[in-house]
Write a protein that holds these residues in place. Structure first.
Motif, PDB file in Angstrom:
ATOM      1  N   ASP A  60      -5.976   2.110   1.161  1.00 10.26           N
ATOM      2  CA  ASP A  60      -5.195   3.161   0.321  1.00 10.26           C
ATOM      3  C   ASP A  60      -4.762   4.398   1.577  1.00 10.26           C
ATOM      4  O   ASP A  60      -4.652   5.592   1.434  1.00 10.26           O
ATOM      5  N   GLU A  61      -6.310   4.365   2.058  1.00  9.81           N
ATOM      6  CA  GLU A  61      -6.604   6.103   1.416  1.00  9.81           C
ATOM      7  C   GLU A  61      -6.025   6.558   3.100  1.00  9.81           C
ATOM      8  O   GLU A  61      -5.650   7.608   3.458  1.00  9.81           O
ATOM      9  N   TYR A  62      -5.555   5.350   4.567  1.00  4.06           N
ATOM     10  CA  TYR A  62      -5.658   5.559   5.664  1.00  4.06           C
ATOM     11  C   TYR A  62      -4.154   5.335   5.041  1.00  4.06           C
ATOM     12  O   TYR A  62      -3.254   5.931   6.244  1.00  4.06           O
ATOM     13  N   THR A  63      -2.901   4.577   4.224  1.00  2.07           N
ATOM     14  CA  THR A  63      -1.722   5.219   4.191  1.00  2.07           C
ATOM     15  C   THR A  63      -1.619   6.194   3.715  1.00  2.07           C
ATOM     16  O   THR A  63      -0.493   6.780   4.125  1.00  2.07           O
ATOM     17  N   LYS A  64      -2.215   6.643   2.965  1.00  2.00           N
ATOM     18  CA  LYS A  64      -2.234   8.176   2.577  1.00  2.00           C
ATOM     19  C   LYS A  64      -2.579   9.566   3.725  1.00  2.00           C
ATOM     20  O   LYS A  64      -1.887  10.285   3.937  1.00  2.00           O
ATOM     21  N   ALA A  65      -2.850   8.894   4.833  1.00  2.00           N
ATOM     22  CA  ALA A  65      -2.653  10.033   6.108  1.00  2.00           C
ATOM     23  C   ALA A  65      -2.014   9.698   6.766  1.00  2.00           C
ATOM     24  O   ALA A  65      -1.482  10.567   7.379  1.00  2.00           O
ATOM     25  N   ALA A  66      -1.694   8.265   6.840  1.00  2.00           N
ATOM     26  CA  ALA A  66      -0.465   8.224   7.906  1.00  2.00           C
ATOM     27  C   ALA A  66       1.036   8.119   7.270  1.00  2.00           C
ATOM     28  O   ALA A  66       1.681   8.957   7.686  1.00  2.00           O
ATOM     29  N   VAL A  67       1.366   9.402   5.852  1.00  2.00           N
ATOM     30  CA  VAL A  67       2.052   9.943   5.176  1.00  2.00           C
ATOM     31  C   VAL A  67       2.279  10.637   5.414  1.00  2.00           C
ATOM     32  O   VAL A  67       3.384  11.578   5.599  1.00  2.00           O
ATOM     33  N   GLU A  68       0.789  11.940   5.059  1.00  2.00           N
ATOM     34  CA  GLU A  68       0.624  12.834   5.714  1.00  2.00           C
ATOM     35  C   GLU A  68       0.838  13.466   6.740  1.00  2.00           C
ATOM     36  O   GLU A  68       1.204  14.259   7.752  1.00  2.00           O
ATOM     37  N   TYR A  69       0.291  12.377   8.113  1.00  2.00           N
ATOM     38  CA  TYR A  69       1.203  12.847   9.681  1.00  2.00           C
ATOM     39  C   TYR A  69       2.256  12.642   9.726  1.00  2.00           C
ATOM     40  O   TYR A  69       3.042  13.488  10.379  1.00  2.00           O
ATOM     41  N   ALA A  70       2.902  11.920   9.181  1.00  2.00           N
ATOM     42  CA  ALA A  70       4.560  11.505   9.518  1.00  2.00           C
ATOM     43  C   ALA A  70       4.975  12.618   8.346  1.00  2.00           C
ATOM     44  O   ALA A  70       6.077  13.594   8.808  1.00  2.00           O
ATOM     45  N   LYS A  71       4.477  13.926   7.544  1.00  2.00           N
ATOM     46  CA  LYS A  71       5.073  14.618   6.889  1.00  2.00           C
ATOM     47  C   LYS A  71       4.930  15.674   8.292  1.00  2.00           C
ATOM     48  O   LYS A  71       5.876  16.426   8.331  1.00  2.00           O
ATOM     49  N   ALA A  72       3.712  15.861   8.594  1.00  2.00           N
ATOM     50  CA  ALA A  72       3.074  16.764   9.535  1.00  2.00           C
ATOM     51  C   ALA A  72       3.935  16.720  11.001  1.00  2.00           C
ATOM     52  O   ALA A  72       4.442  17.461  11.392  1.00  2.00           O
ATOM     53  N   GLY A  73       4.658  15.730  11.362  1.00  2.00           N
ATOM     54  CA  GLY A  73       5.473  15.523  12.395  1.00  2.00           C
ATOM     55  C   GLY A  73       4.446  15.016  13.803  1.00  2.00           C
ATOM     56  O   GLY A  73       4.221  16.053  14.613  1.00  2.00           O
ATOM     57  N   LYS A  74       3.377  15.020  12.861  1.00  2.00           N
ATOM     58  CA  LYS A  74       2.215  14.800  14.491  1.00  2.00           C
ATOM     59  C   LYS A  74       2.068  13.566  15.219  1.00  2.00           C
ATOM     60  O   LYS A  74       0.610  13.388  16.420  1.00  2.00           O
ATOM     61  N   LEU A  75       3.092  12.764  14.967  1.00  2.00           N
ATOM     62  CA  LEU A  75       2.779  11.693  15.849  1.00  2.00           C
ATOM     63  C   LEU A  75       3.766  10.929  16.617  1.00  2.00           C
ATOM     64  O   LEU A  75       3.777   9.873  17.421  1.00  2.00           O
ATOM     65  N   SER A  85       0.767  -1.333  -0.068  1.00  2.00           N
ATOM     66  CA  SER A  85       0.170  -0.059  -0.324  1.00  2.00           C
ATOM     67  C   SER A  85       0.549   1.113  -0.005  1.00  2.00           C
ATOM     68  O   SER A  85       0.197   2.063  -0.336  1.00  2.00           O
ATOM     69  N   VAL A  86       1.811   1.317   0.432  1.00  2.00           N
ATOM     70  CA  VAL A  86       2.526   2.517   0.844  1.00  2.00           C
ATOM     71  C   VAL A  86       3.445   2.494  -0.180  1.00  2.00           C
ATOM     72  O   VAL A  86       3.543   3.722  -1.134  1.00  2.00           O
ATOM     73  N   LEU A  87       3.634   1.738  -1.189  1.00  2.00           N
ATOM     74  CA  LEU A  87       4.545   2.250  -2.460  1.00  2.00           C
ATOM     75  C   LEU A  87       3.297   2.518  -3.280  1.00  2.00           C
ATOM     76  O   LEU A  87       3.545   2.980  -4.167  1.00  2.00           O
ATOM     77  N   ARG A  88       1.546   1.726  -3.389  1.00  2.00           N
ATOM     78  CA  ARG A  88       0.883   2.430  -4.543  1.00  2.00           C
ATOM     79  C   ARG A  88       0.797   3.708  -3.938  1.00  2.00           C
ATOM     80  O   ARG A  88       0.708   4.300  -5.217  1.00  2.00           O
ATOM     81  N   VAL A  89       0.798   4.258  -2.760  1.00  2.00           N
ATOM     82  CA  VAL A  89       0.314   5.460  -2.705  1.00  2.00           C
ATOM     83  C   VAL A  89       1.376   6.414  -2.526  1.00  2.00           C
ATOM     84  O   VAL A  89       1.233   7.705  -3.422  1.00  2.00           O
ATOM     85  N   THR A  90       2.538   5.961  -2.573  1.00  2.00           N
ATOM     86  CA  THR A  90       4.553   6.937  -2.638  1.00  2.00           C
ATOM     87  C   THR A  90       4.898   6.851  -3.945  1.00  2.00           C
ATOM     88  O   THR A  90       5.438   8.151  -4.459  1.00  2.00           O
ATOM     89  N   GLY A  91       3.647   5.637  -4.953  1.00  2.00           N
ATOM     90  CA  GLY A  91       4.351   5.930  -5.965  1.00  2.00           C
ATOM     91  C   GLY A  91       5.867   5.797  -6.507  1.00  2.00           C
ATOM     92  O   GLY A  91       6.728   5.863  -7.211  1.00  2.00           O
ATOM     93  N   THR A  92       6.394   4.922  -5.438  1.00  2.00           N
ATOM     94  CA  THR A  92       7.811   4.175  -5.568  1.00  2.00           C
ATOM     95  C   THR A  92       7.918   2.748  -5.277  1.00  2.00           C
ATOM     96  O   THR A  92       6.523   1.931  -5.722  1.00  2.00           O
ATOM     97  N   SER A  93       8.704   1.930  -5.914  1.00  2.00           N
ATOM     98  CA  SER A  93       8.843   1.322  -6.016  1.00  2.00           C
ATOM     99  C   SER A  93       9.990   0.280  -4.906  1.00  2.00           C
ATOM    100  O   SER A  93      10.129   0.936  -4.032  1.00  2.00           O
ATOM    101  N   VAL A  94       9.981  -0.773  -4.908  1.00  2.00           N
ATOM    102  CA  VAL A  94      11.001  -1.647  -3.991  1.00  2.00           C
ATOM    103  C   VAL A  94      12.025  -0.952  -3.859  1.00  2.00           C
ATOM    104  O   VAL A  94      13.070  -0.639  -2.873  1.00  2.00           O
ATOM    105  N   ASP A  95      12.487  -0.703  -5.119  1.00  2.00           N
ATOM    106  CA  ASP A  95      14.212  -0.034  -5.064  1.00  2.00           C
ATOM    107  C   ASP A  95      14.521   1.338  -4.358  1.00  2.00           C
ATOM    108  O   ASP A  95      15.446   1.443  -4.693  1.00  2.00           O
ATOM    109  N   ASP A  96      13.608   1.586  -4.799  1.00  2.00           N
ATOM    110  CA  ASP A  96      13.468   2.849  -4.172  1.00  2.00           C
ATOM    111  C   ASP A  96      13.607   2.945  -2.175  1.00  2.00           C
ATOM    112  O   ASP A  96      13.722   3.426  -1.117  1.00  2.00           O
TER     113      ASP A  96
END
Length: 334
Positions: free
Chosen positions: A318-333, A244-255
């Protein structure tokens, strides 16, 4: 105890609860509980807060300021309430829970939803292995001793909080782009979102207290009396989360830098660090234990879930994986 029915109750009996008090209504999960209860339009929700609290509260709440060192203050705040919901941090002083329960009894509150909101504290081995877990049972026992009823909500760890909170939790570090799998990363666990916890509390407290009569088979509050309600947004493993993280961030395992750790060795090392006073080690102990390959983290498989009985919605991972990404960026957790 024989089954009671609303039709057999004295005149004036009310078959729904409406007045709900929440301790921690401005906190992580408490905010979602308060918002969901208010949205039902069926509940009058009161936030019980410290006199010096500056927490931002949801609209639609009544506020009662209290002094936890003054029992009379607590009793007065709980007068007229039918339900007390307690949400506090894991390391909150145990005496606060007992003070609240004692005050609830004196104020004649009928139902208490104690401070569960996590892993299965009816699993004896989990209670032995995770510090502070042994504080839960005495509170439930005290509630019963005082003649009140309790309902615990077991939801496992909060998904967006845990995924976005760093490698100590679900193994993901978004900033460093590292993924640590415990064992093979395929151990299934239950995990719930904050909104789903709110949905569960609101649905539960919107149920009738008793069935109307012997022909009424709809879920009721009384069927959960002195029991755990078990919910889950997702039954997933770390591989599912990472996909889910890979889908949401548009990254691959190699990243990403991917590694594997033996869960029991990780737990043991963290337990040793925790003895030296490390809080982050406590977090590692708590989370890693849930991923042991003994099924403890997947209580839905062994004990069943109450999602259907409560009419809880299905959620998109994926919706809540996106939320996790945003929370992590904002340092809210942190």
């Amino acid at each position: 105890m024989s089954q009671e029915y609303a039709s057999k109750q004295p005149q004036g009996f009310k078959n729904h609860v409406t007045k709900v008090a929440i301790v921690g209504a401005g906190g992580s999960v408490g905010r979602y509980l308060a918002e969901s209860l208010v949205k039902t339009g069926k509940h009058q929700v009161t936030a019980i807060t410290r006199a010096d609290s500056n927490n931002k509260l949801s609209s639609g709440l009544k506020v009662q300021k209290v002094n936890y060192d003054d029992t009379d203050s607590l009793v007065q705040a709980l007068q007229g309430q039918e339900v007390l919901i307690i949400t506090m941090g894991t390391t909150a002083p145990p005496e606060q829970h007992f003070k609240l329960v004692e005050a609830a009894a004196k104020a004649k509150v009928q139902w208490v939803i104690p401070n569960e909101w996590g892993y299965d504290t009816e699993n004896e081995q989990i209670v032995k292995d995770i510090p502070f877990s042994d504080r839960k049972l005495p509170v439930r026992q005290e509630i019963e001793k005082l003649g009140l009823s309790w309902i615990g909500i077991t939801c496992s760890f909060w998904y967006e909080f845990s995924l976005g909170g760093g490698s100590d939790r679900y193994g993901v570090d978004f900033e460093k782009r590292t993924m640590t799998f415990f064992d093979d990363g395929k151990t299934l666990i239950n995990t719930s979102t904050w909104p789903q916890c709110g949905n569960a509390a609101a649905s539960l407290l919107s149920l009738k207290v008793l069935p109307d009569d012997e022909n009424d088979k709809a879920p009721t509050l009384s069927q959960f009396r002195n029991k755990m309600v078990r919910i889950s947004s997702f039954t997933v493993n770390q591989k599912d989360m990472f996909d889910s993280v890979l889908r949401v961030t548009g990254t691959s395992v190699d990243d990403w830098k991917v590694s594997y750790e033996d869960s029991r060795a990780r737990y043991k090392a963290a337990a040793e660090e925790m003895q030296k006073g490390s809080f982050s080690a406590f977090v590692t102990v708590m989370y890693t234990r849930i991923f042991f390959q003994d099924g403890a983290g997947n209580f839905g498989a062994s004990k069943g879930l109450d999602n259907e009985a409560l009419g809880l919605p299905k959620e998109d991972l994926d919706e809540y994986t996106k939320a996790a990404v945003e929370y992590a960026k904002a340092g809210k957790l942190y």
